[in-house]
Structure formats: C-alpha cells, structure tokens
Motif scaffolding. Structure first.
Motif, short mmCIF file in Angstrom:
data_model
loop_
_atom_site.label_atom_id
_atom_site.label_comp_id
_atom_site.label_asym_id
_atom_site.label_seq_id
_atom_site.Cartn_x
_atom_site.Cartn_y
_atom_site.Cartn_z
N GLN A 157 1.89 29.90 -15.61
CA GLN A 157 2.73 30.08 -16.80
C GLN A 157 1.95 30.74 -17.94
OE1 GLN A 157 2.21 27.37 -14.83
NE2 GLN A 157 3.09 25.65 -15.91
N LYS A 158 0.68 30.32 -18.08
CA LYS A 158 -0.14 30.90 -19.14
C LYS A 158 -0.55 32.33 -18.79
CE LYS A 158 -1.97 26.81 -21.32
NZ LYS A 158 -3.17 26.21 -21.89
N LEU A 159 -0.79 32.61 -17.51
CA LEU A 159 -1.11 33.98 -17.10
C LEU A 159 0.05 34.92 -17.37
CD1 LEU A 159 -3.03 33.47 -13.74
CD2 LEU A 159 -3.98 34.14 -15.96
N LYS A 160 1.26 34.43 -17.19
CA LYS A 160 2.44 35.26 -17.46
C LYS A 160 2.53 35.65 -18.93
CE LYS A 160 5.22 33.77 -13.57
NZ LYS A 160 6.43 33.10 -13.12
N LEU A 161 1.98 34.80 -19.80
CA LEU A 161 1.98 35.12 -21.24
C LEU A 161 1.17 36.38 -21.53
CD1 LEU A 161 1.48 31.54 -22.77
CD2 LEU A 161 3.61 32.88 -22.65
N LEU A 162 0.16 36.65 -20.70
CA LEU A 162 -0.64 37.87 -20.89
C LEU A 162 0.25 39.11 -20.77
CD1 LEU A 162 -3.79 36.96 -18.76
CD2 LEU A 162 -3.65 37.06 -21.25
N GLY A 163 1.16 39.09 -19.81
CA GLY A 163 2.05 40.23 -19.61
C GLY A 163 3.08 40.41 -20.71
N GLU A 164 3.29 39.36 -21.49
CA GLU A 164 4.29 39.41 -22.56
C GLU A 164 3.69 39.73 -23.92
OE1 GLU A 164 5.99 35.53 -22.30
OE2 GLU A 164 6.78 35.88 -20.28
N SER A 165 2.37 39.82 -24.00
CA SER A 165 1.69 40.01 -25.27
C SER A 165 1.68 41.47 -25.71
CB SER A 165 0.25 39.51 -25.17
OG SER A 165 -0.49 39.92 -26.31
N GLU A 166 2.24 41.72 -26.88
CA GLU A 166 2.23 43.07 -27.46
C GLU A 166 0.81 43.45 -27.88
OE1 GLU A 166 4.59 45.42 -27.81
OE2 GLU A 166 5.97 44.15 -26.70
N GLU A 167 0.07 42.49 -28.42
CA GLU A 167 -1.30 42.76 -28.87
C GLU A 167 -2.16 43.20 -27.69
OE1 GLU A 167 -5.06 40.50 -31.06
OE2 GLU A 167 -3.33 39.32 -30.40
N LEU A 168 -2.04 42.50 -26.57
CA LEU A 168 -2.81 42.86 -25.38
C LEU A 168 -2.37 44.22 -24.84
CD1 LEU A 168 -4.99 42.02 -23.41
CD2 LEU A 168 -3.26 40.78 -22.11
N ARG A 169 -1.07 44.45 -24.84
CA ARG A 169 -0.54 45.73 -24.36
C ARG A 169 -1.09 46.88 -25.20
NH1 ARG A 169 5.09 44.68 -23.95
NH2 ARG A 169 4.47 43.53 -22.12
N ASP A 170 -1.15 46.68 -26.51
CA ASP A 170 -1.70 47.73 -27.40
C ASP A 170 -3.17 47.99 -27.10
OD1 ASP A 170 0.77 47.99 -28.61
OD2 ASP A 170 0.24 46.76 -30.36
N ASP A 223 -11.36 38.23 -26.22
CA ASP A 223 -10.88 37.27 -27.21
C ASP A 223 -9.36 37.21 -27.25
OD1 ASP A 223 -13.46 36.59 -27.91
OD2 ASP A 223 -13.51 37.83 -29.72
N CYS A 224 -8.74 38.36 -27.15
CA CYS A 224 -7.27 38.42 -27.14
C CYS A 224 -6.72 37.65 -25.94
CB CYS A 224 -6.82 39.88 -27.12
SG CYS A 224 -5.02 40.08 -27.09
N CYS A 225 -7.29 37.88 -24.78
CA CYS A 225 -6.85 37.16 -23.57
C CYS A 225 -7.01 35.66 -23.72
CB CYS A 225 -7.62 37.65 -22.34
SG CYS A 225 -7.24 39.34 -21.86
N LEU A 226 -8.16 35.25 -24.26
CA LEU A 226 -8.41 33.82 -24.44
C LEU A 226 -7.47 33.19 -25.45
CD1 LEU A 226 -12.30 33.69 -24.30
CD2 LEU A 226 -10.69 32.75 -22.64
N ARG A 227 -7.17 33.90 -26.54
CA ARG A 227 -6.22 33.38 -27.53
C ARG A 227 -4.85 33.17 -26.92
NH1 ARG A 227 -8.57 37.13 -30.91
NH2 ARG A 227 -6.83 38.55 -30.63
N ILE A 228 -4.49 34.02 -25.96
CA ILE A 228 -3.17 33.91 -25.33
C ILE A 228 -3.11 32.74 -24.37
CG2 ILE A 228 -1.55 35.06 -23.76
CD1 ILE A 228 -2.60 37.75 -25.05
#
Length: 148
Positions: free
Chosen positions: A80-93, A131-136
């Motif tokens: 569930q938390k890994l799926k949040l990575l795919g939904e992050s706009e910040e990570l996508r940018d 850091d972005c991945c860890l925050r997510i």
C-alpha cells in the motif's frame, strides 16, 4: 544461508518458481520445470475441475520472496505504501530529470549496486530523490506538535 537444490538437476538453485516456489538454477531448468509445474494450492482444484494451470503473475517471473530473504523482512515496505510512490506528483516531477533517470538506470544495470548507491548518495539530486521516496513511504512523525 545455503541455496536449496534445483528440482531439475540438483545444483544449488538460487531462483524460485513464482507458481510453486520450487528452486531452480538456470533458464534451462526453469523451462523444464515450467512444463510440468502446478501450484500446490491448485492441485486439488485441478483434479476436481479439469482446468489449465494458472498463468505466471503479470508482474513477471519474480516474487517478493525471490527478491527478499528472511533477513530483509524487517526492511520490507508494505505494498500500500509502495503504491503511494506512483501517486506522488513530487516524485513524478523529480523523475522527469534526465540526469536522475540516468543515475537510476546506472544503478539498475550495475553489478555492485551498494557501492554505487553510496557514491550516488553524494549527488544532491539523488539525495533529494531518496528523501522524497522516504517521506512518501515513511511520513515523519509529528512528535513536537502541540495540540490545538
């Protein structure tokens, strides 16, 4: 940790069948095994209903158990938390940056990933990505916030 013996040739098997978890050592042994593989949970069902064995998982030939050993269990991130990575706009940018993409590709293709990761942790862009991945996946706890 010693590798289990390949079910086809007896050599140490460092891979596992995604359907039945039987160990195998090579592509040749995998193909031989795949021809007659039936997952343990569906053997009884298959005998009752004359059906085809289930197809390999859509995500590829590897399961999480193939990648992570028992010692890695504590470091596993829930799906569930890994799926949040795919939904992050910040990570996508961040991933739009060609330099970061090249760094990630280099790590993926490297033999010695751990030493390369240590070197890349000196790159500000890579640190920002990590850091972005860890925050997510592990949002900071709100310890010092006073109730309103």
């Amino acid at each position: 940790m010693r590798a289990a013996a390949c079910g086809e040739c007896g050599e140490p098997g460092c891979y596992r069948c995604p359907r039945c978890a039987a160990p195998y050592c090579s592509v040749r042994c995998c193909r031989t095994h795949r021809e007659r593989c039936v997952p343990p949970s569906s053997r009884d069902k298959e005998q009752e209903q004359d059906q085809d064995p289930p197809a390999a998982p859509a995500h590829g030939p590897w399961t999480l158990q193939d990648i992570l050993g028992e010692e890695d269990e504590q470091d596993r991130v829930p799906l569930q938390k890994l799926k949040l990575l795919g939904e992050s706009e910040e990570l996508r940018d961040l991933l739009l940056n060609p330099h970061l993409r090249q760094l990630l590709l280099t790590i993926d293709q490297a033999e010695d990933k751990s030493s390369l990761m240590r070197r890349f942790m000196q790159e500000p862009l890579f640190v920002e990505f990590a850091d972005c991945c860890l925050r997510i996946v592990e949002p900071p706890e709100k310890e010092n916030i006073l109730p309103e």
